[in-house]
Scaffold this motif. Structure first.
Motif, mmCIF file in Angstrom:
data_model
loop_
_atom_site.group_PDB
_atom_site.id
_atom_site.type_symbol
_atom_site.label_atom_id
_atom_site.label_comp_id
_atom_site.label_asym_id
_atom_site.label_seq_id
_atom_site.Cartn_x
_atom_site.Cartn_y
_atom_site.Cartn_z
ATOM 1 N N LEU A 12 0.827 -1.205 0.000
ATOM 2 C CA LEU A 12 0.000 0.000 0.000
ATOM 3 C C LEU A 12 0.859 1.252 0.000
ATOM 4 O O LEU A 12 0.595 2.204 -0.740
ATOM 5 N N GLU A 13 1.888 1.252 0.833
ATOM 6 C CA GLU A 13 2.751 2.427 0.935
ATOM 7 C C GLU A 13 3.519 2.652 -0.361
ATOM 8 O O GLU A 13 3.696 3.796 -0.787
ATOM 9 N N ARG A 14 3.967 1.579 -1.007
ATOM 10 C CA ARG A 14 4.688 1.731 -2.276
ATOM 11 C C ARG A 14 3.772 2.302 -3.350
ATOM 12 O O ARG A 14 4.173 3.168 -4.129
ATOM 13 N N VAL A 15 2.550 1.811 -3.395
ATOM 14 C CA VAL A 15 1.586 2.312 -4.381
ATOM 15 C C VAL A 15 1.293 3.788 -4.134
ATOM 16 O O VAL A 15 1.271 4.599 -5.070
ATOM 17 N N ALA A 16 1.072 4.149 -2.873
ATOM 18 C CA ALA A 16 0.769 5.542 -2.542
ATOM 19 C C ALA A 16 1.962 6.446 -2.857
ATOM 20 O O ALA A 16 1.798 7.535 -3.432
ATOM 21 N N ALA A 17 3.160 6.008 -2.477
ATOM 22 C CA ALA A 17 4.355 6.816 -2.728
ATOM 23 C C ALA A 17 4.603 6.976 -4.227
ATOM 24 O O ALA A 17 4.974 8.057 -4.695
ATOM 25 N N ALA A 18 4.382 5.916 -4.990
ATOM 26 C CA ALA A 18 4.564 5.989 -6.434
ATOM 27 C C ALA A 18 3.567 6.968 -7.047
ATOM 28 O O ALA A 18 3.915 7.762 -7.934
ATOM 29 N N THR A 19 2.332 6.923 -6.583
ATOM 30 C CA THR A 19 1.316 7.841 -7.099
ATOM 31 C C THR A 19 1.685 9.283 -6.785
ATOM 32 O O THR A 19 1.553 10.168 -7.639
ATOM 33 N N GLU A 20 2.173 9.534 -5.585
ATOM 34 C CA GLU A 20 2.550 10.899 -5.221
ATOM 35 C C GLU A 20 3.739 11.389 -6.041
ATOM 36 O O GLU A 20 3.804 12.564 -6.400
ATOM 37 N N ARG A 21 4.677 10.492 -6.359
ATOM 38 C CA ARG A 21 5.807 10.897 -7.215
ATOM 39 C C ARG A 21 5.305 11.285 -8.604
ATOM 40 O O ARG A 21 5.758 12.274 -9.183
ATOM 41 N N LEU A 22 4.390 10.509 -9.136
ATOM 42 C CA LEU A 22 3.835 10.826 -10.447
ATOM 43 C C LEU A 22 3.039 12.131 -10.411
ATOM 44 O O LEU A 22 3.015 12.887 -11.386
ATOM 45 N N LEU A 23 2.399 12.399 -9.278
ATOM 46 C CA LEU A 23 1.622 13.628 -9.140
ATOM 47 C C LEU A 23 2.505 14.869 -9.106
ATOM 48 O O LEU A 23 2.016 15.982 -9.299
ATOM 49 N N GLU A 24 3.783 14.692 -8.871
ATOM 50 C CA GLU A 24 4.697 15.834 -8.927
ATOM 51 C C GLU A 24 4.876 16.317 -10.366
ATOM 52 O O GLU A 24 5.291 17.452 -10.601
ATOM 53 N N GLU A 25 4.542 15.451 -11.326
ATOM 54 C CA GLU A 25 4.771 15.766 -12.741
ATOM 55 C C GLU A 25 3.500 16.164 -13.475
ATOM 56 O O GLU A 25 3.548 17.009 -14.371
ATOM 57 N N ARG A 26 2.351 15.550 -13.119
ATOM 58 C CA ARG A 26 1.122 15.844 -13.859
ATOM 59 C C ARG A 26 -0.107 15.479 -13.037
ATOM 60 O O ARG A 26 0.002 14.784 -12.025
ATOM 61 N N PRO A 27 -1.288 15.924 -13.477
ATOM 62 C CA PRO A 27 -2.510 15.700 -12.697
ATOM 63 C C PRO A 27 -2.887 14.229 -12.590
ATOM 64 O O PRO A 27 -2.494 13.391 -13.405
ATOM 65 N N PHE A 28 -3.695 13.933 -11.588
ATOM 66 C CA PHE A 28 -4.112 12.568 -11.288
ATOM 67 C C PHE A 28 -4.823 11.923 -12.466
ATOM 68 O O PHE A 28 -4.612 10.740 -12.764
ATOM 69 N N GLU A 29 -5.667 12.695 -13.156
ATOM 70 C CA GLU A 29 -6.459 12.115 -14.238
ATOM 71 C C GLU A 29 -5.605 11.704 -15.431
ATOM 72 O O GLU A 29 -6.046 10.912 -16.278
#
Length: 210
Positions: A14-31
């Motif tokens: 869970l933590e890896r998935v959340a951390a990976a998502t937050e790293r990607l969010l540094e570059e572009r929107p969630f959608e």
């Protein structure tokens, strides 16, 4: 809904998935982020992902929990770096506005996704969540309380809350949703936004109501 992890390994996934998502969010929107990108970043299989989340949007409550758990220490650390006792009333308003804008900008895409989720799922949060959020909101208000004697409002405490609410709303709409038509029609630089919101906050608090 996120299924409760029963083992340390599940929690780490869970933590890896959340951390990976937050790293990607540094570059572009969630959608614009795909589940495949999240899985590659998290080094996680699709089976592990779907065993815990029904969809990409199901990540958002978990991300919200992580963000909210970090919010208080982040605000406190930022406030400790400002010599509030040495500031004038107007300078304190300026520092509060500047800090608020910086908080929104630090994790803009994450906050945008969470704000959209909260607006469309208001029943997803418990009473204790809202109570905790109210307590966190007291932190920025505390820096202006030493100046209450300079607030000629019949209820200075209520004026502080309203003033900060206006600043936070303007910051959220301009910084998180600045590409939306209602925000785009009012072009302003970050410096300009800081200057104008400082003027709005200080003028509102320091001017007697009609």
């Amino acid at each position: 809904m996120v299924r409760d992890p029963l083992q340390l390994r599940s929690r780490e996934t869970l933590e890896r998935v959340a951390a990976a998502t937050e790293r990607l969010l540094e570059e572009r929107p969630f959608e614009e982020i795909t589940i495949g990108e999240i899985l590659r970043q998290a080094r996680c299989s699709s089976g592990s992902f779907y065993a815990r989340f029904g969809s990409k949007d199901a990540l958002l409550p978990f991300l919200y929990e992580r963000y909210d758990a970090e919010l208080r220490p982040r605000i406190e650390a930022r406030m400790e770096r400002t010599p509030w006792r040495e500031l004038t009333f107007r300078d304190a308003c300026a520092a509060l506005v500047r800090g608020t804008l910086e908080m929104y900008l630090e994790r803009r895409n994450l906050m945008r996704a969470l704000a959209l989720y909260a607006r469309t799922h208001p029943d997803a949060f418990s009473d204790s969540f809202y109570q905790q959020r109210r307590e966190v909101q007291e932190l920025p208000l505390a820096v202006l309380r030493p100046f209450l004697a300079q607030v000629p409002h019949p209820s200075p405490e209520a004026a502080l809350r309203m003033g900060f609410f206006v600043v936070a709303c303007a910051a959220r709409e301009k910084l998180l949703f600045g590409d939306a038509p209602h925000a785009a029609v009012t072009p302003v630089t970050l410096d300009g936004l800081t200057r104008e919101l400082t003027h709005v906050l200080h003028s509102y608090l320091a001017t007697p109501p009609p």
